[in-house]
Write an enzyme that holds these catalytic residues in place. Structure first.
Site, PDB file in Angstrom:
ATOM      1  N   SER A 140     -50.133 -12.900  -3.700  1.00  0.00           N
ATOM      2  CA  SER A 140     -48.899 -13.708  -4.013  1.00  0.00           C
ATOM      3  C   SER A 140     -48.692 -13.578  -5.758  1.00  0.00           C
ATOM      4  O   SER A 140     -50.231 -13.301  -6.317  1.00  0.00           O
ATOM      5  CB  SER A 140     -47.925 -14.335  -3.462  1.00  0.00           C
ATOM      6  OG  SER A 140     -48.116 -15.365  -3.544  1.00  0.00           O
ATOM      7  N   SER A 169     -43.940 -20.502  -6.766  1.00  0.00           N
ATOM      8  CA  SER A 169     -44.575 -21.507  -5.469  1.00  0.00           C
ATOM      9  C   SER A 169     -44.190 -21.876  -4.987  1.00  0.00           C
ATOM     10  O   SER A 169     -43.584 -22.243  -4.863  1.00  0.00           O
ATOM     11  CB  SER A 169     -45.861 -21.758  -6.117  1.00  0.00           C
ATOM     12  OG  SER A 169     -46.381 -22.250  -5.489  1.00  0.00           O
ATOM     13  N   SER A 190     -48.649 -16.990  -6.903  1.00  0.00           N
ATOM     14  CA  SER A 190     -48.405 -17.936  -7.025  1.00  0.00           C
ATOM     15  C   SER A 190     -49.238 -18.748  -8.036  1.00  0.00           C
ATOM     16  O   SER A 190     -49.140 -19.923  -8.293  1.00  0.00           O
ATOM     17  CB  SER A 190     -48.004 -18.803  -5.416  1.00  0.00           C
ATOM     18  OG  SER A 190     -49.475 -18.730  -4.915  1.00  0.00           O
ATOM     19  N   LYS A 231     -53.536 -22.540  -2.960  1.00  0.00           N
ATOM     20  CA  LYS A 231     -53.096 -23.386  -3.856  1.00  0.00           C
ATOM     21  C   LYS A 231     -54.120 -24.638  -4.475  1.00  0.00           C
ATOM     22  O   LYS A 231     -55.197 -24.385  -4.069  1.00  0.00           O
ATOM     23  CB  LYS A 231     -51.739 -24.285  -3.574  1.00  0.00           C
ATOM     24  CG  LYS A 231     -50.826 -23.456  -2.331  1.00  0.00           C
ATOM     25  CD  LYS A 231     -49.981 -22.559  -3.489  1.00  0.00           C
ATOM     26  CE  LYS A 231     -48.847 -21.888  -2.783  1.00  0.00           C
ATOM     27  NZ  LYS A 231     -48.237 -21.175  -3.764  1.00  0.00           N
TER      28      LYS A 231
END
Length: 266
Positions: free
Chosen positions: A72, A219, A74, A129
């Site tokens: 993704s 995100s 994010s 993250k």
């Protein structure tokens, strides 16, 4: 992929057990009644051949480094869709495969580390993250600004971002440097389009962390998790440290960026 981890452990233990039984007992029986009819069973032949390979892969993947693919946007601009990364599996302690139980403590995440983990609301998935909040921190996010223990982080505009491939949708976003205490990195923001649902203040409990994506307006991170806004320490999988390939499609069809090979993750 938990099924792959389970399959790897089962195959390694199974082939190792067959090899050990043959070494201790079965080979001696065959030797005692040796004849043309007593050829080595296929399962023993395969176990002896594959066990060392499976054991090495299991050890490397569980305790040294594990590969992941970024699915993704994010973590843009620092990690792009199609980046293949390596994750340091011993940075935060050695953990058993499948259960992820820590049995040798080594270190703890630092603010600014990019971590792979199993989110508390999706324990069968692996997410990535950046750690922005450590245990005991007061985290706030208001407007486009991150606050840590009451202090706003400093930002510097680097220009307009130009996306590539499947990340082209972020073209036009503002590229900023964000100065976390002891660590500066880049983030993307659509200035003036802050999501009200991502605003708030949180106090990080002991043994947990607050994580955010670098692509702040795209995100699903600690700001939005409803059951708990925090990442438990036991859900950590490791620290991302290297991009070893960028390839969006199967067999690198459609998009391949050789410039990202060997890039360190900041």
């Amino acid at each position: 992929m938990k099924w792959f981890e389970i399959a790897l452990v089962v195959l390694t233990l199974g082939s190792g057990l067959v090899w050990l039984l043959d070494k201790l007992f079965l080979a001696k029986r065959r030797a005692a009644r040796a004849s043309l009819l007593d050829s080595e069973p296929v399962i023993i032949e395969y176990s002896r051949a594959f066990f060392p390979v499976l054991a090495v892969v299991l050890i490397l993947r569980s305790f040294i480094a594990e590969p992941y693919k970024i699915p993704s946007s994010s973590m843009m601009p620092n990690l792009l869709i199609g980046d293949f990364i390596l994750v340091n599996k011993f940075a935060y302690g050695l953990r058993l495969p499948i259960t992820n139980t820590k049995f040798v403590p080594v270190g703890e995440p630092k603010r600014g580390d990019v971590v792979v983990f199993k989110p508390p609301h999706a324990p069968d998935e692996n997410w990535i993250k950046r750690v922005v909040g450590l245990p005991g921190d007061r985290i706030g996010f208001h407007g486009d600004t991150l606050y840590i223990n009451g202090e706003p982080m400093k930002y510097e505009v680097k220009g307009e971002y130009v996306g590539k491939g499947r990340g082209a949708e972020m073209t036009g976003a503002t590229l900023l440097s964000e100065a976390l205490p002891g660590r500066t990195h880049t983030v993307l923001e659509l200035i003036g389009r802050s999501n009200a649902a991502g605003q708030g203040d949180w106090v990080v409990p002991a043994g947990q962390y607050f994580v955010m994506g670098d692509n702040r307006d795209n995100s699903e991170d600690s700001r939005f998790w409803t059951q708990t806004h925090f990442l438990p320490e036991q859900n950590l999988r490791g620290k991302a440290f290297l991009i070893w390939l960028n390839c969006e499609g199967w067999f690198c069809k459609g998009s391949f960026d050789p410039s990202r090979i060997g890039t360190g993750i900041q």
